[in-house]
Design an enzyme around this catalytic site. Sequence first.
Site, PDB file in Angstrom:
ATOM      1  N   LEU A  36       0.820  -1.221   0.000  1.00 26.61           N
ATOM      2  CA  LEU A  36       0.000   0.000   0.000  1.00 26.61           C
ATOM      3  C   LEU A  36       0.856   1.275   0.000  1.00 26.61           C
ATOM      4  O   LEU A  36       0.399   2.319   0.462  1.00 26.61           O
ATOM      5  CB  LEU A  36      -0.993   0.003   1.179  1.00 26.61           C
ATOM      6  CG  LEU A  36      -1.913  -1.232   1.253  1.00 26.61           C
ATOM      7  CD1 LEU A  36      -2.877  -1.124   2.440  1.00 26.61           C
ATOM      8  CD2 LEU A  36      -2.718  -1.406  -0.039  1.00 26.61           C
ATOM      9  N   SER A 128       8.859  -2.067 -19.424  1.00 22.52           N
ATOM     10  CA  SER A 128       8.389  -0.781 -19.945  1.00 22.52           C
ATOM     11  C   SER A 128       9.057  -0.455 -21.265  1.00 22.52           C
ATOM     12  O   SER A 128      10.209  -0.847 -21.510  1.00 22.52           O
ATOM     13  CB  SER A 128       8.754   0.283 -18.907  1.00 22.52           C
ATOM     14  OG  SER A 128       8.608   1.565 -19.427  1.00 22.52           O
ATOM     15  N   TYR A 155      14.911   4.905 -12.567  1.00 28.73           N
ATOM     16  CA  TYR A 155      13.733   4.048 -12.739  1.00 28.73           C
ATOM     17  C   TYR A 155      13.899   3.182 -13.991  1.00 28.73           C
ATOM     18  O   TYR A 155      13.726   1.955 -13.944  1.00 28.73           O
ATOM     19  CB  TYR A 155      12.440   4.892 -12.841  1.00 28.73           C
ATOM     20  CG  TYR A 155      11.285   4.081 -13.382  1.00 28.73           C
ATOM     21  CD1 TYR A 155      10.652   3.134 -12.576  1.00 28.73           C
ATOM     22  CD2 TYR A 155      10.852   4.204 -14.708  1.00 28.73           C
ATOM     23  CE1 TYR A 155       9.616   2.349 -13.072  1.00 28.73           C
ATOM     24  CE2 TYR A 155       9.820   3.437 -15.209  1.00 28.73           C
ATOM     25  CZ  TYR A 155       9.207   2.509 -14.385  1.00 28.73           C
ATOM     26  OH  TYR A 155       8.194   1.726 -14.890  1.00 28.73           O
ATOM     27  N   LYS A 159      14.352  -1.180 -14.699  1.00 30.59           N
ATOM     28  CA  LYS A 159      13.639  -2.098 -15.615  1.00 30.59           C
ATOM     29  C   LYS A 159      14.645  -2.896 -16.442  1.00 30.59           C
ATOM     30  O   LYS A 159      14.490  -4.105 -16.644  1.00 30.59           O
ATOM     31  CB  LYS A 159      12.678  -1.323 -16.530  1.00 30.59           C
ATOM     32  CG  LYS A 159      11.479  -0.720 -15.794  1.00 30.59           C
ATOM     33  CD  LYS A 159      10.575  -1.787 -15.181  1.00 30.59           C
ATOM     34  CE  LYS A 159       9.531  -1.226 -14.261  1.00 30.59           C
ATOM     35  NZ  LYS A 159       8.873  -2.184 -13.387  1.00 30.59           N
ATOM     36  N   LEU A 207       0.423  12.240 -18.652  1.00 28.30           N
ATOM     37  CA  LEU A 207      -0.440  13.134 -19.437  1.00 28.30           C
ATOM     38  C   LEU A 207      -1.934  12.978 -19.135  1.00 28.30           C
ATOM     39  O   LEU A 207      -2.624  13.962 -18.860  1.00 28.30           O
ATOM     40  CB  LEU A 207      -0.165  12.890 -20.936  1.00 28.30           C
ATOM     41  CG  LEU A 207      -1.000  13.728 -21.896  1.00 28.30           C
ATOM     42  CD1 LEU A 207      -0.763  15.222 -21.688  1.00 28.30           C
ATOM     43  CD2 LEU A 207      -0.685  13.352 -23.350  1.00 28.30           C
TER      44      LEU A 207
HETATM   45  P1  NAD Z   1       1.176   1.591  -9.180  1.00 30.66           P
HETATM   46  O1  NAD Z   1       2.068   2.411  -8.335  1.00 30.66           O
HETATM   47  O2  NAD Z   1      -0.240   2.031  -9.306  1.00 30.66           O
HETATM   48  O3  NAD Z   1       1.170   0.079  -8.656  1.00 30.66           O
HETATM   49  C1  NAD Z   1       2.282  -0.517  -8.061  1.00 30.66           C
HETATM   50  C2  NAD Z   1       1.812  -1.151  -6.753  1.00 30.66           C
HETATM   51  O4  NAD Z   1       2.910  -1.804  -6.138  1.00 30.66           O
HETATM   52  C3  NAD Z   1       1.281  -0.127  -5.746  1.00 30.66           C
HETATM   53  O5  NAD Z   1       0.010  -0.535  -5.281  1.00 30.66           O
HETATM   54  C4  NAD Z   1       2.318  -0.136  -4.621  1.00 30.66           C
HETATM   55  O6  NAD Z   1       1.708   0.101  -3.367  1.00 30.66           O
HETATM   56  C5  NAD Z   1       2.892  -1.528  -4.752  1.00 30.66           C
HETATM   57  N1  NAD Z   1       4.255  -1.699  -4.267  1.00 30.66           N
HETATM   58  C6  NAD Z   1       5.365  -0.960  -4.546  1.00 30.66           C
HETATM   59  N2  NAD Z   1       6.432  -1.479  -3.923  1.00 30.66           N
HETATM   60  C7  NAD Z   1       6.013  -2.574  -3.251  1.00 30.66           C
HETATM   61  C8  NAD Z   1       6.642  -3.538  -2.422  1.00 30.66           C
HETATM   62  N3  NAD Z   1       7.938  -3.477  -2.148  1.00 30.66           N
HETATM   63  N4  NAD Z   1       5.901  -4.544  -1.904  1.00 30.66           N
HETATM   64  C9  NAD Z   1       4.570  -4.624  -2.155  1.00 30.66           C
HETATM   65  N5  NAD Z   1       3.920  -3.736  -2.920  1.00 30.66           N
HETATM   66  C10 NAD Z   1       4.628  -2.727  -3.463  1.00 30.66           C
HETATM   67  O7  NAD Z   1       1.856   1.452 -10.600  1.00 30.66           O
HETATM   68  P2  NAD Z   1       1.279   0.850 -11.960  1.00 30.66           P
HETATM   69  O8  NAD Z   1       1.123   1.970 -12.911  1.00 30.66           O
HETATM   70  O9  NAD Z   1       0.141  -0.040 -11.696  1.00 30.66           O
HETATM   71  O10 NAD Z   1       2.544   0.015 -12.430  1.00 30.66           O
HETATM   72  C11 NAD Z   1       2.669  -1.361 -12.191  1.00 30.66           C
HETATM   73  C12 NAD Z   1       3.969  -1.862 -12.784  1.00 30.66           C
HETATM   74  O11 NAD Z   1       4.011  -1.568 -14.166  1.00 30.66           O
HETATM   75  C13 NAD Z   1       5.214  -1.206 -12.179  1.00 30.66           C
HETATM   76  O12 NAD Z   1       6.226  -2.193 -12.105  1.00 30.66           O
HETATM   77  C14 NAD Z   1       5.586  -0.163 -13.203  1.00 30.66           C
HETATM   78  O13 NAD Z   1       6.960   0.138 -13.184  1.00 30.66           O
HETATM   79  C15 NAD Z   1       5.188  -0.858 -14.488  1.00 30.66           C
HETATM   80  N6  NAD Z   1       4.906   0.073 -15.598  1.00 30.66           N
HETATM   81  C16 NAD Z   1       3.980   1.063 -15.433  1.00 30.66           C
HETATM   82  C17 NAD Z   1       3.728   1.950 -16.475  1.00 30.66           C
HETATM   83  C18 NAD Z   1       2.748   3.078 -16.314  1.00 30.66           C
HETATM   84  O14 NAD Z   1       2.825   4.026 -17.088  1.00 30.66           O
HETATM   85  N7  NAD Z   1       1.820   3.042 -15.368  1.00 30.66           N
HETATM   86  C19 NAD Z   1       4.400   1.789 -17.691  1.00 30.66           C
HETATM   87  C20 NAD Z   1       5.329   0.752 -17.826  1.00 30.66           C
HETATM   88  C21 NAD Z   1       5.568  -0.109 -16.767  1.00 30.66           C
HETATM   89  C1  WQD Z   2       3.400  11.497 -22.250  1.00 26.88           C
HETATM   90  C2  WQD Z   2       3.599  12.696 -23.161  1.00 26.88           C
HETATM   91  C3  WQD Z   2       5.028  14.416 -22.245  1.00 26.88           C
HETATM   92  C4  WQD Z   2       2.398  15.648 -19.002  1.00 26.88           C
HETATM   93  C5  WQD Z   2       6.382   7.868 -18.547  1.00 26.88           C
HETATM   94  C6  WQD Z   2       7.616   7.193 -18.017  1.00 26.88           C
HETATM   95  C7  WQD Z   2       7.844   5.868 -18.673  1.00 26.88           C
HETATM   96  C8  WQD Z   2       6.594   4.990 -18.603  1.00 26.88           C
HETATM   97  C9  WQD Z   2       5.350   5.723 -18.994  1.00 26.88           C
HETATM   98  C10 WQD Z   2       6.741   3.468 -16.780  1.00 26.88           C
HETATM   99  C11 WQD Z   2       5.042  13.209 -23.167  1.00 26.88           C
HETATM  100  C12 WQD Z   2       3.626  14.923 -22.444  1.00 26.88           C
HETATM  101  C13 WQD Z   2       2.927  15.000 -20.098  1.00 26.88           C
HETATM  102  C14 WQD Z   2       2.016  17.015 -19.130  1.00 26.88           C
HETATM  103  C15 WQD Z   2       2.691  16.954 -21.436  1.00 26.88           C
HETATM  104  N1  WQD Z   2       6.342   4.552 -17.267  1.00 26.88           N
HETATM  105  N2  WQD Z   2       3.079  15.642 -21.282  1.00 26.88           N
HETATM  106  N3  WQD Z   2       2.169  17.617 -20.344  1.00 26.88           N
HETATM  107  O1  WQD Z   2       6.863  10.366 -20.659  1.00 26.88           O
HETATM  108  O2  WQD Z   2       5.872   8.611 -22.169  1.00 26.88           O
HETATM  109  O3  WQD Z   2       6.530   8.001 -19.931  1.00 26.88           O
HETATM  110  O4  WQD Z   2       5.268   6.984 -18.298  1.00 26.88           O
HETATM  111  O5  WQD Z   2       7.517   2.665 -17.204  1.00 26.88           O
HETATM  112  O6  WQD Z   2       8.923   5.272 -18.052  1.00 26.88           O
HETATM  113  O7  WQD Z   2       8.730   8.044 -18.293  1.00 26.88           O
HETATM  114  O8  WQD Z   2       4.541   9.449 -20.243  1.00 26.88           O
HETATM  115  O9  WQD Z   2       2.413  10.432 -19.521  1.00 26.88           O
HETATM  116  O10 WQD Z   2       4.586  11.400 -18.619  1.00 26.88           O
HETATM  117  O11 WQD Z   2       3.971  11.781 -20.984  1.00 26.88           O
HETATM  118  O12 WQD Z   2       2.807  17.563 -22.504  1.00 26.88           O
HETATM  119  O13 WQD Z   2       1.565  17.651 -18.171  1.00 26.88           O
HETATM  120  O14 WQD Z   2       2.821  13.791 -22.641  1.00 26.88           O
HETATM  121  O15 WQD Z   2       5.968  15.399 -22.613  1.00 26.88           O
HETATM  122  O16 WQD Z   2       5.321  13.622 -24.461  1.00 26.88           O
HETATM  123  P1  WQD Z   2       6.023   9.183 -20.818  1.00 26.88           P
HETATM  124  P2  WQD Z   2       3.843  10.764 -19.742  1.00 26.88           P
END
Ligand code: NAD
Ligand code: WQD
Length: 348
Positions: A36, A128, A155, A159, A207
Amino acid sequence: MKRSKVLVTGGTGYIGAHTTVELQQAGFEVVVVDNLSNSTEDVIDGIEKITGERPRFYMADCSDLESFTRVFKEEEYFDAAIHFAAFKAVGESVREPLKYYRNNLQSLINLLLLTSESKKGAILFSSSCTVYGQPDKEHLPVREDAPLKKAESPYGLTKQMCEDILSDSSRAFGERIRIISLRYFNPIGAHKSALIGELPRGVPQNLLPFVTQTAIGKRDKLSVFGNDYSTPDGSCIRDYIYVCDLAKAHVAAVERMLFKPGEMESGIEYFNLGTGRGLSVLEVINEFEKATGVKVPYVIAPRREGDVEQVWADPSKANKTLGWRADTPIDEVMRSAWLWEQRLASNS
Ligand code: NAD
Ligand code: WQD
């Protein structure tokens, strides 16, 4: 017939909760572990309301081997584990790199240690598109065999390091433990019930949450970070994928590891999860306004440091191998995000 049991770490988080719903609806028994740190326990209520089944929930920290071991002891076995638990804020990872290395690496290592104690196992990892950085033009749309680029942030590096840890472990485990790494592009939207969705803390960095918060009046205006990129309208391009489509890919990947392991090309596989279509920031604003009829005030602001200019997926490997496709129409996706924002506003 006995149902397969899946451990979902980070299962009360954004993608984890949507995936838990899809897994339950596909007939899996789901056990959620979350500390959490970035979610709340009432997400479990939302999941139960949608599916009619309450997943078993353990509040435990995956980076703490003792507390994570207790879950494995109590549950006795898992057929598969999906590992979402991680920290994911890019900016914070630059300011506090050790917090990211410790949590994201240690949690995965612990999961691998605990899984390796079983005779058989299957692990799905949340990777990612950040591993590709800015792909060269000839690699767009991005396929899984495109070169990985130097990570832009701690970060992003976690990955890449986690993928290396998985690949070395896979070599050591052999056929006994199957691994799939899913490289997500940009997940957006919420479940159509608006009972679960994304919960950004503080000012959203991503975004879509910024768009919906501006639309509802929580923020004055959206800043479009740069309109002088070499893209058709000058703003950055990404591949926005509906979170429920993304969740369904996890079901398909778990089924592949459990029921068709012989079809896997090796002990570890990688898949890009995206739509195959790139949208610019200005196009996202336009799609949102068209789908909802709500205006999003915006200004053009300077470029954001570290931003990639354009990246979108070639999802054909996942389409073909997993028999999966991200096909929810963008207007439906935008409306789901808007409905969720309205639900959050009505609760606050
Ligand atoms: P999120 O933060 O909503 O979910 C992650 C969950 O993991 C949270 O509920 C947090 O409380 C829990 N958590 C973190 N560390 C923990 C630990 N040590 N033990 C137990 N629980 C823990 O994030 P999300 O957007 O759902 O992302 C999920 C996964 O997908 C992450 O690994 C993230 O890096 C990856 N990911 C997300 C995105 C994105 O844009 N949302 C994109 C690419 C990859
Ligand atoms: C999307 C586009 C911004 C906010 C991030 C992480 C990446 C991955 C996904 C986990 C970009 C533009 C954004 C705003 C804007 N996460 N933007 N005004 O940058 O693709 O990736 O989330 O793995 O690791 O870096 O996503 O949603 O931040 O941005 O113009 O207020 O929107 O410049 O072009 P991004 P994002």
